[in-house]
Design a protein around this motif. Structure first.
Motif, PDB file in Angstrom:
ATOM      1  N   PHE A 112      38.705  42.737  46.175  1.00  0.00           N
ATOM      2  CA  PHE A 112      38.429  41.462  45.517  1.00  0.00           C
ATOM      3  C   PHE A 112      38.015  41.676  44.059  1.00  0.00           C
ATOM      4  CE2 PHE A 112      35.617  37.986  44.296  1.00  0.00           C
ATOM      5  CZ  PHE A 112      36.425  36.912  44.559  1.00  0.00           C
ATOM      6  N   ASP A 113      37.161  42.667  43.819  1.00  0.00           N
ATOM      7  CA  ASP A 113      36.701  42.960  42.451  1.00  0.00           C
ATOM      8  C   ASP A 113      37.868  43.318  41.545  1.00  0.00           C
ATOM      9  OD1 ASP A 113      34.112  42.462  43.283  1.00  0.00           O
ATOM     10  OD2 ASP A 113      33.560  44.587  43.448  1.00  0.00           O
ATOM     11  N   GLU A 114      38.831  44.075  42.078  1.00  0.00           N
ATOM     12  CA  GLU A 114      39.999  44.421  41.254  1.00  0.00           C
ATOM     13  C   GLU A 114      40.846  43.192  40.947  1.00  0.00           C
ATOM     14  OE1 GLU A 114      43.486  47.528  40.483  1.00  0.00           O
ATOM     15  OE2 GLU A 114      41.456  48.022  41.051  1.00  0.00           O
ATOM     16  N   ILE A 115      40.936  42.269  41.888  1.00  0.00           N
ATOM     17  CA  ILE A 115      41.664  41.013  41.642  1.00  0.00           C
ATOM     18  C   ILE A 115      41.019  40.276  40.469  1.00  0.00           C
ATOM     19  CG2 ILE A 115      42.129  38.713  42.594  1.00  0.00           C
ATOM     20  CD1 ILE A 115      42.462  40.166  45.374  1.00  0.00           C
ATOM     21  N   ILE A 116      39.694  40.160  40.487  1.00  0.00           N
ATOM     22  CA  ILE A 116      38.973  39.494  39.391  1.00  0.00           C
ATOM     23  C   ILE A 116      39.207  40.225  38.075  1.00  0.00           C
ATOM     24  CG2 ILE A 116      36.699  38.825  38.506  1.00  0.00           C
ATOM     25  CD1 ILE A 116      37.620  37.191  40.925  1.00  0.00           C
ATOM     26  N   GLN A 117      39.149  41.554  38.086  1.00  0.00           N
ATOM     27  CA  GLN A 117      39.378  42.333  36.860  1.00  0.00           C
ATOM     28  C   GLN A 117      40.763  42.067  36.287  1.00  0.00           C
ATOM     29  OE1 GLN A 117      38.584  46.461  37.786  1.00  0.00           O
ATOM     30  NE2 GLN A 117      36.439  46.029  38.284  1.00  0.00           N
ATOM     31  N   ARG A 118      41.756  41.927  37.163  1.00  0.00           N
ATOM     32  CA  ARG A 118      43.124  41.636  36.697  1.00  0.00           C
ATOM     33  C   ARG A 118      43.190  40.278  36.003  1.00  0.00           C
ATOM     34  NH1 ARG A 118      47.693  44.192  39.550  1.00  0.00           N
ATOM     35  NH2 ARG A 118      46.960  46.303  39.891  1.00  0.00           N
ATOM     36  N   VAL A 119      42.511  39.293  36.573  1.00  0.00           N
ATOM     37  CA  VAL A 119      42.522  37.950  35.989  1.00  0.00           C
ATOM     38  C   VAL A 119      41.820  37.963  34.635  1.00  0.00           C
ATOM     39  CG1 VAL A 119      41.675  35.587  36.281  1.00  0.00           C
ATOM     40  CG2 VAL A 119      42.743  36.776  38.200  1.00  0.00           C
ATOM     41  N   VAL A 120      40.684  38.631  34.550  1.00  0.00           N
ATOM     42  CA  VAL A 120      39.948  38.732  33.280  1.00  0.00           C
ATOM     43  C   VAL A 120      40.807  39.438  32.236  1.00  0.00           C
ATOM     44  CG1 VAL A 120      37.953  39.813  32.162  1.00  0.00           C
ATOM     45  CG2 VAL A 120      37.666  38.612  34.349  1.00  0.00           C
ATOM     46  N   LYS A 121      41.482  40.508  32.645  1.00  0.00           N
ATOM     47  CA  LYS A 121      42.353  41.241  31.712  1.00  0.00           C
ATOM     48  C   LYS A 121      43.490  40.347  31.230  1.00  0.00           C
ATOM     49  CE  LYS A 121      45.151  45.432  31.173  1.00  0.00           C
ATOM     50  NZ  LYS A 121      46.089  44.760  30.302  1.00  0.00           N
ATOM     51  N   ASN A 122      44.082  39.571  32.127  1.00  0.00           N
ATOM     52  CA  ASN A 122      45.150  38.658  31.713  1.00  0.00           C
ATOM     53  C   ASN A 122      44.639  37.673  30.673  1.00  0.00           C
ATOM     54  OD1 ASN A 122      47.881  37.206  32.175  1.00  0.00           O
ATOM     55  ND2 ASN A 122      46.333  35.608  32.384  1.00  0.00           N
ATOM     56  N   ASP A 123      43.462  37.080  30.921  1.00  0.00           N
ATOM     57  CA  ASP A 123      42.897  36.125  29.965  1.00  0.00           C
ATOM     58  C   ASP A 123      42.728  36.756  28.585  1.00  0.00           C
ATOM     59  OD1 ASP A 123      42.831  34.193  31.903  1.00  0.00           O
ATOM     60  OD2 ASP A 123      40.657  34.146  32.113  1.00  0.00           O
ATOM     61  N   LYS A 124      42.219  37.985  28.563  1.00  0.00           N
ATOM     62  CA  LYS A 124      42.015  38.679  27.279  1.00  0.00           C
ATOM     63  C   LYS A 124      43.344  38.996  26.610  1.00  0.00           C
ATOM     64  CE  LYS A 124      37.431  40.493  27.954  1.00  0.00           C
ATOM     65  NZ  LYS A 124      36.511  41.611  27.886  1.00  0.00           N
ATOM     66  N   ASP A 125      44.310  39.466  27.393  1.00  0.00           N
ATOM     67  CA  ASP A 125      45.626  39.797  26.832  1.00  0.00           C
ATOM     68  C   ASP A 125      46.307  38.568  26.234  1.00  0.00           C
ATOM     69  OD1 ASP A 125      45.252  42.417  27.641  1.00  0.00           O
ATOM     70  OD2 ASP A 125      46.625  42.295  29.355  1.00  0.00           O
ATOM     71  N   VAL A 126      46.204  37.427  26.930  1.00  0.00           N
ATOM     72  CA  VAL A 126      46.820  36.196  26.434  1.00  0.00           C
ATOM     73  C   VAL A 126      46.100  35.719  25.170  1.00  0.00           C
ATOM     74  CG1 VAL A 126      47.272  33.764  26.969  1.00  0.00           C
ATOM     75  CG2 VAL A 126      47.749  35.505  28.664  1.00  0.00           C
ATOM     76  N   ALA A 127      44.788  35.874  25.128  1.00  0.00           N
ATOM     77  CA  ALA A 127      44.036  35.497  23.927  1.00  0.00           C
ATOM     78  C   ALA A 127      44.456  36.365  22.739  1.00  0.00           C
ATOM     79  CB  ALA A 127      42.539  35.621  24.184  1.00  0.00           C
ATOM     80  N   ILE A 128      44.558  37.666  22.961  1.00  0.00           N
ATOM     81  CA  ILE A 128      44.955  38.582  21.882  1.00  0.00           C
ATOM     82  C   ILE A 128      46.367  38.255  21.403  1.00  0.00           C
ATOM     83  CG2 ILE A 128      45.577  40.998  21.403  1.00  0.00           C
ATOM     84  CD1 ILE A 128      43.160  41.734  23.278  1.00  0.00           C
ATOM     85  N   LYS A 129      47.279  38.024  22.347  1.00  0.00           N
ATOM     86  CA  LYS A 129      48.672  37.681  21.996  1.00  0.00           C
ATOM     87  C   LYS A 129      48.740  36.454  21.091  1.00  0.00           C
ATOM     88  CE  LYS A 129      52.787  35.778  24.110  1.00  0.00           C
ATOM     89  NZ  LYS A 129      53.257  35.053  25.276  1.00  0.00           N
ATOM     90  N   ASN A 130      47.838  35.508  21.302  1.00  0.00           N
ATOM     91  CA  ASN A 130      47.857  34.257  20.535  1.00  0.00           C
ATOM     92  C   ASN A 130      46.803  34.202  19.427  1.00  0.00           C
ATOM     93  OD1 ASN A 130      49.933  32.449  21.936  1.00  0.00           O
ATOM     94  ND2 ASN A 130      48.769  33.273  23.660  1.00  0.00           N
ATOM     95  N   ASP A 131      46.284  35.376  19.039  1.00  0.00           N
ATOM     96  CA  ASP A 131      45.314  35.478  17.934  1.00  0.00           C
ATOM     97  C   ASP A 131      44.073  34.630  18.168  1.00  0.00           C
ATOM     98  OD1 ASP A 131      46.891  37.258  16.422  1.00  0.00           O
ATOM     99  OD2 ASP A 131      48.086  35.590  15.682  1.00  0.00           O
ATOM    100  N   LEU A 132      43.571  34.654  19.408  1.00  0.00           N
ATOM    101  CA  LEU A 132      42.361  33.905  19.740  1.00  0.00           C
ATOM    102  C   LEU A 132      41.249  34.864  20.126  1.00  0.00           C
ATOM    103  CD1 LEU A 132      43.949  31.055  21.841  1.00  0.00           C
ATOM    104  CD2 LEU A 132      42.960  30.835  19.587  1.00  0.00           C
ATOM    105  N   PRO A 133      40.012  34.403  20.050  1.00  0.00           N
ATOM    106  CA  PRO A 133      38.886  35.258  20.438  1.00  0.00           C
ATOM    107  C   PRO A 133      38.959  35.612  21.919  1.00  0.00           C
ATOM    108  CG  PRO A 133      38.136  33.262  19.327  1.00  0.00           C
ATOM    109  CD  PRO A 133      39.586  33.099  19.588  1.00  0.00           C
ATOM    110  N   THR A 134      38.607  36.844  22.246  1.00  0.00           N
ATOM    111  CA  THR A 134      38.615  37.268  23.644  1.00  0.00           C
ATOM    112  C   THR A 134      37.269  37.025  24.313  1.00  0.00           C
ATOM    113  OG1 THR A 134      38.027  39.515  23.010  1.00  0.00           O
ATOM    114  CG2 THR A 134      40.366  39.032  23.256  1.00  0.00           C
ATOM    115  N   GLU A 135      36.222  36.856  23.523  1.00  0.00           N
ATOM    116  CA  GLU A 135      34.896  36.584  24.082  1.00  0.00           C
ATOM    117  C   GLU A 135      34.655  35.087  24.088  1.00  0.00           C
ATOM    118  OE1 GLU A 135      33.110  38.963  25.461  1.00  0.00           O
ATOM    119  OE2 GLU A 135      34.681  40.365  24.863  1.00  0.00           O
ATOM    120  N   ARG A 136      33.865  34.623  25.035  1.00  0.00           N
ATOM    121  CA  ARG A 136      33.592  33.192  25.135  1.00  0.00           C
ATOM    122  C   ARG A 136      32.210  32.835  24.599  1.00  0.00           C
ATOM    123  NH1 ARG A 136      37.189  30.383  29.534  1.00  0.00           N
ATOM    124  NH2 ARG A 136      38.962  31.734  29.336  1.00  0.00           N
TER     125      ARG A 136
END
Length: 199
Positions: A51-75
């Motif tokens: 389960f923890d790895e599933i969450i890590q994958r989702v968090v990584k996707n969010d960060k990758d999509v933010a970086i791709k679109n020149d947005l902040p990765t931190e909230r």
């Protein structure tokens, strides 16, 4: 029979999204994969580790999509955002992940199901699909208002207006096979928002 870590993770996620986290044991997962429990434990020490790895994958996707679109990765904190167009692209990428991508859509279904059974899942669901995105969007909009790239003064209200379209279309994605049409409809709604509020 050998099993890859990726297949194990995806199978576990699909089962969690159907039967809930508590409804899937390591024995059940092993049976579904046609392997021994030992084969699973060679990859993960526990169901919680999966389960923890599933969450890590989702968090990584969010960060990758933010970086791709020149947005902040931190909230947290204040930050610079280059344009509303970048944020619209980010929103459409996030929609594609949670509505179309096999991993993202199974994750969303799992969290939706589990929020009614587990208090920790309620917080996870809110953080990823309700209050978290609205708070992040409000900070983005505040940044855009400050540099006159967005008209208005109430970033929180604008964030709720913007995110309501995303959330509605994400909910509709569970009831249609034509998700590409939904992406276009969401894009049209976001462009109306841009027309009404763009600086």
């Amino acid at each position: 029979m050998k099993i890859t870590k990726e297949k194990l993770l995806m199978t576990a996620l699909n089962l969690f999204s159907k039967y809930g986290y508590d409804g899937v044991s390591i024995s059940y997962l092993a049976n579904e994969l046609g392997v021994t429990k030992g084969a699973i434990y060679r990859h993960y020490e526990s169901k919680q580790a999966i389960f923890d790895e599933i969450i890590q994958r989702v968090v990584k996707n969010d960060k990758d999509v933010a970086i791709k679109n020149d947005l902040p990765t931190e909230r947290e904190g204040e930050y610079f955002v280059s344009s509303l167009d970048d944020f619209i692209s980010f929103t459409l990428d996030q929609f594609s992940f949670y509505a179309i991508d096999e991993f993202g859509s199974a994750f969303r279904k799992m969290v939706m199901l589990e929020q009614f059974r587990n208090i920790d899942m309620i917080e996870l669901y809110r953080g990823i699909f309700l209050t978290g995105p609205i708070e992040y969007t409000a900070k983005v909009f505040k940044s855009l208002i400050n540099v006159k790239k967005l008209k208005g003064s109430d970033a929180e209200q604008m964030a709720r207006e913007y995110y309501s379209s995303f959330f509605m279309y994400l909910s509709l994605s569970d009831y249609t096979s034509d998700k590409i049409k939904l992406i276009q409809e969401l894009k049209d709604q976001l462009l109306i928002f841009k027309r009404n509020h763009g600086g």
